[in-house]
Design an enzyme around this catalytic site. Structure first.
Site, PDB file in Angstrom:
ATOM      1  N   CYS A  96       3.024  11.801   6.581  1.00 34.24           N
ATOM      2  CA  CYS A  96       1.945  11.206   5.787  1.00 34.24           C
ATOM      3  C   CYS A  96       0.612  11.580   6.407  1.00 34.24           C
ATOM      4  O   CYS A  96       0.365  11.305   7.583  1.00 34.24           O
ATOM      5  CB  CYS A  96       2.083   9.686   5.713  1.00 34.24           C
ATOM      6  SG  CYS A  96       0.733   8.918   4.790  1.00 34.24           S
ATOM      7  N   LEU A 113       0.858  -1.181   0.000  1.00 34.04           N
ATOM      8  CA  LEU A 113       0.000   0.000   0.000  1.00 34.04           C
ATOM      9  C   LEU A 113       0.898   1.236   0.000  1.00 34.04           C
ATOM     10  O   LEU A 113       2.081   1.151   0.312  1.00 34.04           O
ATOM     11  CB  LEU A 113      -0.890   0.013   1.247  1.00 34.04           C
ATOM     12  CG  LEU A 113      -1.869  -1.148   1.401  1.00 34.04           C
ATOM     13  CD1 LEU A 113      -2.507  -1.109   2.793  1.00 34.04           C
ATOM     14  CD2 LEU A 113      -2.940  -1.091   0.327  1.00 34.04           C
ATOM     15  N   SER A 114       0.313   2.386  -0.309  1.00 33.76           N
ATOM     16  CA  SER A 114       1.138   3.584  -0.313  1.00 33.76           C
ATOM     17  C   SER A 114       1.736   3.847   1.061  1.00 33.76           C
ATOM     18  O   SER A 114       2.857   4.363   1.165  1.00 33.76           O
ATOM     19  CB  SER A 114       0.340   4.797  -0.797  1.00 33.76           C
ATOM     20  OG  SER A 114      -0.782   5.017   0.028  1.00 33.76           O
ATOM     21  N   GLU A 115       1.025   3.492   2.127  1.00 27.06           N
ATOM     22  CA  GLU A 115       1.585   3.656   3.472  1.00 27.06           C
ATOM     23  C   GLU A 115       1.119   2.537   4.399  1.00 27.06           C
ATOM     24  O   GLU A 115      -0.031   2.117   4.366  1.00 27.06           O
ATOM     25  CB  GLU A 115       1.179   4.992   4.111  1.00 27.06           C
ATOM     26  CG  GLU A 115       1.612   6.226   3.370  1.00 27.06           C
ATOM     27  CD  GLU A 115       3.093   6.503   3.432  1.00 27.06           C
ATOM     28  OE1 GLU A 115       3.787   5.888   4.276  1.00 27.06           O
ATOM     29  OE2 GLU A 115       3.555   7.326   2.629  1.00 27.06           O
ATOM     30  N   THR A 116       2.044   2.085   5.232  1.00 25.74           N
ATOM     31  CA  THR A 116       1.742   1.289   6.420  1.00 25.74           C
ATOM     32  C   THR A 116       2.236   2.088   7.607  1.00 25.74           C
ATOM     33  O   THR A 116       3.375   2.560   7.618  1.00 25.74           O
ATOM     34  CB  THR A 116       2.432  -0.080   6.373  1.00 25.74           C
ATOM     35  OG1 THR A 116       1.920  -0.828   5.262  1.00 25.74           O
ATOM     36  CG2 THR A 116       2.184  -0.857   7.651  1.00 25.74           C
TER      37      THR A 116
END
Length: 265
Positions: free
Chosen positions: A72, A45-48
């Protein structure tokens, strides 16, 4: 083997499968950096986001599939959503300690969250990387930069929506990524955000990019409260405000998944 809870949240949307998905992993103590990066890469994913409670607030860290980042927005909103809806948090304000300083999140009404982030006004630049305009397929246009991203201003929403970047070439221009923005048709401004340098070709909704765009558009439009749409395929909707040297961003979140990591420590 150890089991760790994980949630997946669609942020900056009130509809499932909209906005920007983030994986949220609450921790009792930090995992090794390499393991957190491996989990983020596996999630793809774009961020964890990982967070640990400490001294009355939370320490928060964000990882793309390729690297840890300093700021983020959507994953911070996703974290607040999980704290309020799944983990029993009841205070009016959440404080997160991060690589970008103290970040505040409030929930003015159930299901809506307001991020209080530092504003990062961009500076106009005269030396524009040729590869960037070539990768975007656009004619010479105003370009700005912060210590994180380039920001390209196009003449219309249609110009932003029609972009089909060469991501391999765009990855060579340096910085964290490239924001492309324009005045909107049904919002004050629109954007798309490309981060092939950080392992993400196009990020669906990017809170941190709005800390750059909001000061620019506030000055350009002579207004401090605005509506913004990130016109990615998934679409993201934000109410934004420039408040002194801070940017306030409000949006919703929807929980998509509850699960468990099973990892060897």
């Amino acid at each position: 083997m150890q089991q760790l809870p994980v949630y997946k949240v669609d942020a900056f949307t009130s509809e499932l499968f909209g906005g920007n998905p983030a994986a949220v992993c609450p921790l009792e103590q930090w995992l090794p950096d390499a393991l957190m990066q491996q989990l983020a890469s596996e999630n793809n994913l774009s961020e964890t986001v990982f967070f640990v409670q400490e001294n009355g607030h939370y320490h928060i860290r964000w990882f793309t599939p390729a690297t840890e980042v300093k700021l983020c927005g959507h994953a911070t909103l996703a974290t607040a959503h999980i704290l309020y809806t799944e983990l029993g948090y009841t205070k009016d304000e959440i404080l997160f300690n991060s690589l970008s300083g103290i970040l505040k999140v409030t929930s003015p009404e159930p299901g809506t969250y307001t991020l209080d982030f530092p504003a990062m006004p961009p500076d106009a630049i005269t030396y524009i990387p040729t590869a960037m305009l070539e990768a975007l397929g656009v004619a010479p246009c105003p370009v700005y930069k912060t210590n994180m991203d380039f920001m390209v201003v196009l003449p219309s929403q249609e110009a932003v929506e029609s972009l089909a970047p060469d991501f391999k070439l765009l990855a060579t221009v340096g910085g964290r990524g490239v924001i492309v923005t324009a005045k909107g048709n049904e919002a004050d401004f629109v954007s798309r955000c490309f981060y092939p340098q950080s392992g993400i070709d196009e990020d669906p909704v990017t809170g941190s990019a709005h800390t750059i765009m909001v000061p620019y558009w506030a000055a350009f439009l002579n207004k401090t409260k605005m509506k913004a749409i990130q016109v990615s395929k998934r679409r993201g909707y934000l109410d934004v405000e420039l408040s002194g040297n801070r940017v306030l961003m409000s949006g919703s979140g929807v929980t998509y998944l509850k699960g468990t990591y099973i990892v060897a420590l």
